[in-house]
Enzyme design. Structure first.
Site, PDB file in Angstrom:
ATOM      1  N   GLU A   1      -2.058  -2.474  -8.261  1.00 42.32           N
ATOM      2  CA  GLU A   1      -3.293  -2.659  -7.492  1.00 42.32           C
ATOM      3  C   GLU A   1      -3.615  -1.327  -6.839  1.00 42.32           C
ATOM      4  O   GLU A   1      -2.799  -0.396  -6.838  1.00 42.32           O
ATOM      5  CB  GLU A   1      -3.120  -3.764  -6.442  1.00 42.32           C
ATOM      6  CG  GLU A   1      -2.082  -3.479  -5.372  1.00 42.32           C
ATOM      7  CD  GLU A   1      -2.622  -2.765  -4.141  1.00 42.32           C
ATOM      8  OE1 GLU A   1      -3.810  -2.952  -3.802  1.00 42.32           O
ATOM      9  OE2 GLU A   1      -1.872  -2.001  -3.523  1.00 42.32           O
TER      10      GLU A   1
ATOM     11  N   HIS B   1      -4.866  -5.145  -1.687  1.00 40.20           N
ATOM     12  CA  HIS B   1      -5.842  -4.917  -0.625  1.00 40.20           C
ATOM     13  C   HIS B   1      -6.997  -5.907  -0.753  1.00 40.20           C
ATOM     14  O   HIS B   1      -8.077  -5.558  -1.215  1.00 40.20           O
ATOM     15  CB  HIS B   1      -6.380  -3.493  -0.690  1.00 40.20           C
ATOM     16  CG  HIS B   1      -5.357  -2.438  -0.396  1.00 40.20           C
ATOM     17  ND1 HIS B   1      -4.433  -2.019  -1.323  1.00 40.20           N
ATOM     18  CD2 HIS B   1      -5.132  -1.713   0.727  1.00 40.20           C
ATOM     19  CE1 HIS B   1      -3.682  -1.074  -0.790  1.00 40.20           C
ATOM     20  NE2 HIS B   1      -4.073  -0.870   0.445  1.00 40.20           N
TER      21      HIS B   1
ATOM     22  N   SER C   1       0.838  -1.189   0.000  1.00 36.02           N
ATOM     23  CA  SER C   1       0.000   0.000   0.000  1.00 36.02           C
ATOM     24  C   SER C   1       0.884   1.254   0.000  1.00 36.02           C
ATOM     25  O   SER C   1       1.681   1.448  -0.903  1.00 36.02           O
ATOM     26  CB  SER C   1      -0.972  -0.037   1.192  1.00 36.02           C
ATOM     27  OG  SER C   1      -1.970   0.940   1.062  1.00 36.02           O
TER      28      SER C   1
END
Length: 307
Positions: A212, A277, A116
């Site tokens: 992502e 995620h 992330s």
């Protein structure tokens, strides 16, 4: 793009430091994640400011200087074998320029794990330290303490990386074909935000780009991809792997967007590779040469992520 230096795998009893370079860490989730690590016979040590909160900016875990000091101290401690990020959030961009990269390079290679917001640090560790890093789950992030698949894939990568040299997609090819390259990438919005900064990859040439994101509407994802295209950052990329798009709308709406923005690259694009995620996220090494077979839905590493 050249392969990067692989750190040494972990062994039972290894000491791992847990740091918080980005957002504030929920104490209960951290405690549960530490229990998982201890169950693997690791010795987790929590950095001083992991449970801190910035006095004015509550979305940060401590001040920028505190977060940077925690990471640097952990990395430079010869007793520490790996550094795990407690979670993502936001804030890595604010502290990455405060790190002493010469001192960290002198400390030698070790395992680094996160995802992330940690995309910023994955890029910096690659460009400044020339080091393979692991895009994987965090001890205090999401459902890590409750998800066996996420735990087992990370554990296997850390202790027996030769057993997870092939990752298999849960979907079909967006664009068929095969390609070879060196893995890189992470969270799309962070890659776009990192453009032009001192520690970012200059481009994805020669790479297998892993993408992502979370909580972004389709038009924002379009904007990030368009920014990378206009900047020339995607020129020479060999292939693309798509992970999760949690809370980004239905995939039926995203698929035409991804095809529109990535189709012109003329490279294979594989979908639903199970990183990012999502529950049970897989651990994916960055900086390792590999072969992508979009038709078969496989990514096969030339060598294990860790030595």
């Amino acid at each position: 793009m050249n392969p990067l230096l692989r750190p040494t795998r972990l062994a039972p009893g290894a000491r791992v430091a847990v740091v918080a370079p980005s957002g504030p860490v929920p104490e209960e989730r951290l405690a549960a994640g530490l229990d998982v690590l201890r169950g693997w016979d690791l010795d987790p040590v929590v950095a001083p400011h992991v449970l801190a909160r910035h006095p004015e900016l509550g979305y940060l875990a401590g001040t920028d200087a505190e977060r940077a000091a925690d990471l640097q101290h952990a990395w430079c401690d010869p007793a520490v074998d790996a550094v795990l990020c407690a979670r993502g959030g936001y804030g890595a961009q604010r502290m990455v320029d405060l790190l002493d990269w010469d001192a960290m390079r002198a400390a030698g290679p070790k395992v680094f794990v996160g995802f992330s917001d940690i995309t910023v640090l994955h890029q910096a560790f690659a460009t400044r330290l020339g080091l393979v890093t692991l895009h994987g789950p965090t001890p205090a992030g999401g459902d890590f303490a409750k998800n066996a698949r996420a735990q087992e894939h990370l554990k296997s990568t850390l202790f027996a990386p030769e057993t997870v040299r092939t990752l298999t997609s849960d979907g079909t090819a967006l664009i068929p074909g095969r390609a070879r390259g060196v893995t890189l990438g992470g969270c799309l919005s962070l890659l776009a935000a990192d453009l032009g900064t001192p520690h970012a990859h200059p481009g994805a040439r020669g790479g297998l780009l892993c993408l992502e994101d979370v909580g972004e509407s389709p038009y924002r994802l379009d904007r990030y991809l368009t920014q990378l295209l206009r900047a020339g950052w995607l020129e020479g990329v060999r292939g693309v792997l798509l992970g999760s798009w949690q809370d980004c709308g239905s995939y039926e709406r995203l698929r035409p967007l991804l095809l529109d923005r990535l189709g012109g690259l003329g490279v294979p694009v594989a979908q639903e590779f199970g990183f990012g995620h999502l529950p049970g996220t897989r651990t994916l090494p960055f900086g390792v040469p590999a072969e992508l077979d979009a038709d078969a839905g496989t990514l096969t590493l030339d060598e294990p992520a860790l030595r």
